[in-house]
Design a protein around this motif. Structure first.
Motif, mmCIF file in Angstrom:
data_model
loop_
_atom_site.group_PDB
_atom_site.id
_atom_site.type_symbol
_atom_site.label_atom_id
_atom_site.label_comp_id
_atom_site.label_asym_id
_atom_site.label_seq_id
_atom_site.Cartn_x
_atom_site.Cartn_y
_atom_site.Cartn_z
ATOM 1 N N PHE A 116 8.588 0.424 -4.013
ATOM 2 C CA PHE A 116 8.476 -0.628 -3.008
ATOM 3 C C PHE A 116 9.690 -0.646 -2.088
ATOM 4 N N ASP A 117 10.866 -0.371 -2.638
ATOM 5 C CA ASP A 117 12.069 -0.322 -1.802
ATOM 6 C C ASP A 117 11.925 0.740 -0.711
ATOM 7 N N GLU A 118 11.479 1.912 -1.130
ATOM 8 C CA GLU A 118 11.313 2.973 -0.137
ATOM 9 C C GLU A 118 10.184 2.646 0.827
ATOM 10 N N ALA A 119 9.154 1.958 0.347
ATOM 11 C CA ALA A 119 8.046 1.577 1.223
ATOM 12 C C ALA A 119 8.521 0.648 2.333
ATOM 13 N N VAL A 120 9.421 -0.282 2.015
ATOM 14 C CA VAL A 120 9.969 -1.177 3.033
ATOM 15 C C VAL A 120 10.685 -0.373 4.105
ATOM 16 N N ASN A 132 0.828 -1.212 0.000
ATOM 17 C CA ASN A 132 0.000 0.000 0.000
ATOM 18 C C ASN A 132 0.862 1.262 0.000
ATOM 19 N N GLU A 133 1.933 1.261 0.810
ATOM 20 C CA GLU A 133 2.834 2.421 0.849
ATOM 21 C C GLU A 133 3.489 2.643 -0.510
ATOM 22 N N GLY A 134 3.875 1.542 -1.174
ATOM 23 C CA GLY A 134 4.467 1.678 -2.505
ATOM 24 C C GLY A 134 3.499 2.315 -3.491
ATOM 25 N N ALA A 135 2.219 1.893 -3.437
ATOM 26 C CA ALA A 135 1.221 2.475 -4.328
ATOM 27 C C ALA A 135 0.987 3.950 -4.013
#
Length: 641
Positions: A394-398, A375-378
């Motif tokens: 997605f990397d930054e979301a992790v 969800n954060e990646g989106a």
């Protein structure tokens, strides 16, 4: 029945009291209790000064109301012609008078006014009674009704296709589904299906989702509620709700009853400070009887979920109640990949998204954590006006899930920036140089969350046990930031407080829990848990003497000192590598694993924009603890330290 009669009697008494209060002003009226006199006698009383207070002229009824000094109330009928002389006499004697309008309808208006409170209360009780009969849940008799929600087959289903990464729990639950679909197969062999299944696991691992999937696969009615919904401030309500829940379940059998967070009502009895006869324990007693008492509840299977199985009452866990305990743990790398694929089904992803890499970057993540990452990646991609979600999002979301959002607005002075760079460089080179330590995935001095900088370790694979050498290597890595500050600046900062906290906790566990001390040997030393609701620390049930406590402290001190000296020798012998990494961090802010290798080897690394990414096992160098690997301890170099 006795309780019901008491409630009815109380309601009748309340209505009588309210009616008395409402009718009292109407029947107690000083004007109606006054004595009538003729007009001439009233004039004589005025002349002799025996009238006290205010004289009232009622124009509607042509009646004068007054009272004499002795306290008697009087009334008299006056004519229109006599009004003038009387008023003149009253003025002369200094007696106040008032004129009020009124008529024959005043009695009815007064009656309506006095009965209005009574009518309102009657209407309120009628409305609540109707709501109670219609099942609105708002009536005074609805407290004992169960708050369970019934999910029938007409609503959208959750099936095992929506659950990934938990293959073993799914296999255990398939037997329950088979029984609900084909009970005759089991009944022919006189086999009894478990009455209760307890799903145990950490928060966010998918316990509730599994229960929903069982109901969806079996296509049976599904009652769901939380343990806290049984308990109310009114005595007996919880037990009544348990009875009502199982009565509803019997009418819909075969069915499933799901109780989330059952520890709210199923805690160990007799451990509270207020005695054993409390509302929660009465509710638990009723639940125990409902699950396995004199009455058979065939066709009702209870599924409960908790992350605190240690505090549940033993009677709840015995065979015949919660027969089976199903462990729902955080997924491994393969499970994380399957979970990510489920969440990515509805999201447009770019071709560069590698689910295998993303799964390896998230060790220890629960299903809820992985859903948050997707969800954060989106959200990040939408903020950047993208049509598809890239791997960089997605990397930054992790990283956001692990350590929090970027904080580029936190401006450091040049001196602070240099000290943070050397601090993180100390951690990074130790991860590269110490055997058994997790290799670094990324080192940065960009502030994120509460951290001024951090190093993220990248375990080569999922691990479920740690060796003594690995633990000691992580303890030495935790000391690297303070060692670098001391060697380069001859000064130390508060940035290593969290490093020391993690290192100390891990070494103490090595000594007291893991039996990894040569001096104390393979023994568990610690408090034996007392009653859980008195607070385990309120009762000093330590199972070792003061002499052993002193030895534990000495052993912890020794291991920490050896780890610090090991880190000091390693960094001092590689001082040039430390300087290269720190200067590269000051210039570039972020270094990844392959770039770190080149910098330590003295190669020239082309300056590129920093690329957001993430992993697990970050050491956050701040005064307060941050989101690094929660239970993955900082630990260990070889025993030569």
């Amino acid at each position: 029945m006795k309780t019901r009669y008491l409630k009815i009697a109380g309601l009748v008494a309340l209505i009588i009291v309210v009616a008395g209060v409402a009718f009292f002003p109407f029947y107690w009226n000083p004007k109606k209790s006054s004595t009538q006199v003729i007009f001439s006698d009233f004039m004589d009383l005025v002349e002799t000064g025996q009238i006290a207070g205010t004289v009232v002229f009622n124009e509607g009824t042509h009646t004068i109301y007054a009272h004499v000094t002795a306290g008697q109330h009087l009334r008299t009928i006056y004519s229109k012609e006599a009004t003038g002389p009387l008023q003149e006499l009253l003025k002369k004697k200094g007696i106040r008078f008032a004129i009020e309008s009124g008529g024959g309808g005043s009695i009815w208006l007064s009656l309506l006014f006095n009965m209005l409170p009574f009518l309102l209360i009657i209407g309120l009780f009628v409305m609540m009674g109707r709501r109670s009969q219609m099942g609105g849940g708002g009536g005074p008799m609805s407290f004992g009704k169960s708050k369970a929600k019934l999910h029938d087959a007409t609503k959208p289903k959750v099936t095992f296709a929506d659950v990934a990464g938990e293959e073993e729990p799914k296999e255990e639950l398939l037997e329950v589904i088979e029984f609900l679909k084909h009970p005759q197969k089991f009944q022919a062999l006189h086999a009894k299906i478990p009455r209760g299944l307890l799903l145990v696991g950490p928060p966010g691992c998918g316990k509730t989702l599994l229960a929903k999937a069982v109901a969806g696969e079996a296509s049976v009615p599904f009652f769901s509620l939380s343990g806290s919904e049984f308990v109310e401030v009114f005595v007996g309500v919880g037990a009544s709700r348990v009875r009502d829940l199982f009565e509803q379940a019997k009418k819909n059998a075969p069915c499933l009853v799901f109780i989330d967070e059952i520890d709210a009502v199923g805690r160990h009895r007799g451990a509270g400070l207020g005695g054993g006869n409390d509302e929660r324990e009465q509710t638990l007693n009723q639940l125990l009887v409902a699950m396995d008492g004199f009455e058979a509840n065939s066709g009702i299977i209870v599924i409960a979920a908790t992350n605190r199985p240690d505090i549940l009452d033993p009677a709840l866990l015995r065979p015949g109640r919660f027969d089976r305990r199903i462990i729902v743990d955080n997924p491994d790398s393969k499970g994380r990949k399957a979970i990510l694929q489920v969440h990515l089904r509805e999201i447009p992803v770019a071709p560069d998204v590698n689910v295998d890499v993303l799964a390896k970057q998230t060790p220890g993540f629960s299903g809820a954590d992985l859903a948050s990452v997707v969800n954060e990646g989106a959200l990040l991609a939408a903020r950047r006006e993208k049509k598809m979600v890239n791997m960089v999002d997605f990397d930054e979301a992790v990283e956001r899930v692990i350590a929090g959002p970027l904080r580029r607005s936190r401006a450091l002075t040049p001196k602070e920036r240099e000290m943070v760079a050397y601090h993180e460089a100390g951690h990074a080179i130790l991860r590269k140089l110490i055997p058994h330590a997790d290799p670094p995935h990324k080192v940065t001095i960009i502030s994120r969350g509460m951290a001024l900088g951090y190093v993220m370790g990248a375990p080569p694979e999922d691990r479920y046990t740690r060796t003594r050498s690995e633990l000691l290597a992580e303890v030495s890595v935790a000391m690297g930031g303070r060692v670098a500050e001391d060697l380069v600046f001859g000064e130390i900062t508060t940035g290593a407080s969290n490093d020391f906290e993690q290192a100390t906790n891990m070494v103490r566990r090595m000594v007291t829990n893991f039996g990894m001390s040569d001096k104390l040997g393979p023994v568990t030393l610690g408090r034996q848990g007392g009653p859980v609701f008195l607070g385990r620390d309120m009762i000093d049930s330590r199972n070792y003497s003061e002499e052993i406590a002193y030895q534990i402290d000495q052993e912890v001190r020794r291991l920490l000192d050896e780890a610090y000296q090991y880190a000091h020798r390693t960094i001092e012998a590689n001082r040039e590598k430390l300087n290269r990494v720190a200067k590269a961090l000051i210039e570039r802010e972020t270094l990844y694993a392959e770039e770190l290798d080149d910098v330590m080897a003295g190669k020239v690394v082309a300056l590129e924009p920093s690329r957001p990414t993430a992993s697990a096992g970050a050491e956050a160098d701040i005064e307060a603890p941050t989101a690094a690997t929660p239970d993955a301890p900082p630990v260990a170099p070889p025993a030569t330290a």
